[in-house]
Enzyme design. Structure first.
Site, mmCIF file in Angstrom:
data_model
loop_
_atom_site.group_PDB
_atom_site.id
_atom_site.type_symbol
_atom_site.label_atom_id
_atom_site.label_comp_id
_atom_site.label_asym_id
_atom_site.label_seq_id
_atom_site.Cartn_x
_atom_site.Cartn_y
_atom_site.Cartn_z
ATOM 1 N N GLN A 1 4.685 9.259 4.808
ATOM 2 C CA GLN A 1 5.902 9.059 4.020
ATOM 3 C C GLN A 1 6.745 10.317 3.860
ATOM 4 O OE1 GLN A 1 4.461 7.306 0.363
ATOM 5 N NE2 GLN A 1 4.294 5.290 1.282
ATOM 6 N N ASP B 1 0.818 -1.211 0.000
ATOM 7 C CA ASP B 1 0.000 0.000 0.000
ATOM 8 C C ASP B 1 0.856 1.268 0.000
ATOM 9 O OD1 ASP B 1 -2.282 -1.508 -0.033
ATOM 10 O OD2 ASP B 1 -2.683 -1.328 2.110
ATOM 11 N N GLY B 2 1.999 1.226 0.694
ATOM 12 C CA GLY B 2 2.870 2.400 0.725
ATOM 13 C C GLY B 2 3.356 2.780 -0.661
ATOM 14 N N ARG C 1 5.549 13.303 23.809
ATOM 15 C CA ARG C 1 4.653 13.965 24.757
ATOM 16 C C ARG C 1 3.521 14.611 23.970
ATOM 17 N NH1 ARG C 1 5.183 19.540 25.614
ATOM 18 N NH2 ARG C 1 6.922 20.560 24.554
#
Length: 296
Positions: free
Chosen positions: A247, A69-70, A157
């Site tokens: 990406q 899929d990437g 954080r």
């Protein structure tokens, strides 16, 4: 027909598969063009590597992505809004967005030649980052098929983010980040963060908080016409990043705002055969799988 090829060079056997693809495409009368990052992987000798996609004499008739899929998401960004349909050929494990596999290469190429396929238009997103109160066009970021994510870089954080829809403030979020997703991306990061699965035929934009530091936050499903604006709030605005399809990314500073809206053009995915969205959910994501509870 002019066919572009995008591939993931991390797949060990990609070079061998490119040689097979080149031979079969030549037999089928397809002219191949390659992305430059895999140009060195094509076979050498009698058959030279295909020229770069940028040298195609006209618009591509099809784009084939070789990977998961990437790789398909990267191919969609490469097209940048062009109407070229994308055929995803899965060389990995899940490949939820792909429609072909190495053992169906012959039939897939035949379908391309004969136009014997259907296309699914998928809603895409475009993003702009501007200075607060600025009337300038701002930084236009890459088109995305899955999601735009605002998140903390560096130390893990929470960040404080103001979210608005069509200029109307929704809330100030204290969370690890915010995901703005398409229906296509609803089965990706947004799903992992607790967002809803949205059928790809639904015109909608999904806003999902990542690990919100409150119980009073739930995912939002908005009209596809909505414009989502996200602004970092000082002093929780250091090292805030915006990622596109997981990406590529860019920093966003205090005083800047991110605007995400529907792209003017969809991304067109090729589908081979009658497999439905829900059948893919069952087959690839094991949706509703109760096999471990079957009585013997």
């Amino acid at each position: 027909m002019n066919v572009g090829v995008v591939g993931n060079p991390n797949y060990e056997d990609l070079g061998a598969f490119l040689a097979t693809l080149q031979q079969k495409a030549s037999t089928a009368g397809l002219a191949l063009y390659t992305e430059e990052r895999i140009q060195s992987l094509w076979p050498v000798g009698d058959g030279a590597a295909p020229p770069p996609i940028s040298q195609a004499p006209s618009a591509l008739d099809c784009l084939i992505t070789l990977g998961g899929d990437g790789t398909l998401l990267r191919g969609a960004r490469l097209l940048n809004g062009a109407d070229t349909p994308i055929l995803g050929l899965n060389l990995g494990r899940v490949g939820f967005l792909t429609t072909a596999a190495p053992d169906t290469l012959d039939s897939a190429l035949d379908a391309i030649v004969r136009h014997a396929y259907t296309t699914e238009p998928r809603l895409a997103l475009k993003s702009t980052i501007t200075g607060k109160g600025s009337k300038a066009p701002g930084r236009v970021e890459p088109l995305v098929l899955n999601d735009v994510v605002v998140h903390k870089g560096g130390v893990a954080r929470v960040v404080r983010l103001k979210v608005s829809v069509d200029g109307d403030e929704v809330a100030q979020y204290s969370a690890d980040g915010i995901i703005v997703s398409t229906p296509t991306g609803s089965t990706a990061y947004s799903m992992s963060a607790g967002g809803p699965i949205v059928a790809p035929t639904v015109d909608a934009i999904v806003v999902t908080a990542i690990c919100p530091h409150t119980l009073a936050v739930r995912p939002l499903v908005l009209a596809a016409t909505a414009v989502v604006t996200i602004q970092p709030i000082p002093p929780w605005s250091d090292e805030v990043l915006v990622s596109f399809d997981g990406q590529v990314g860019t920093p966003i500073q205090a005083g800047e705002r991110l605007e995400v809206r529907r792209s003017d053009r969809p991304v067109n995915l090729i589908r081979l055969g009658p497999e439905s969205f829900f059948k893919r959910l069952r087959r690839k994501l094991h949706w509703g799988d109760l096999t471990d509870r079957t009585r013997k």
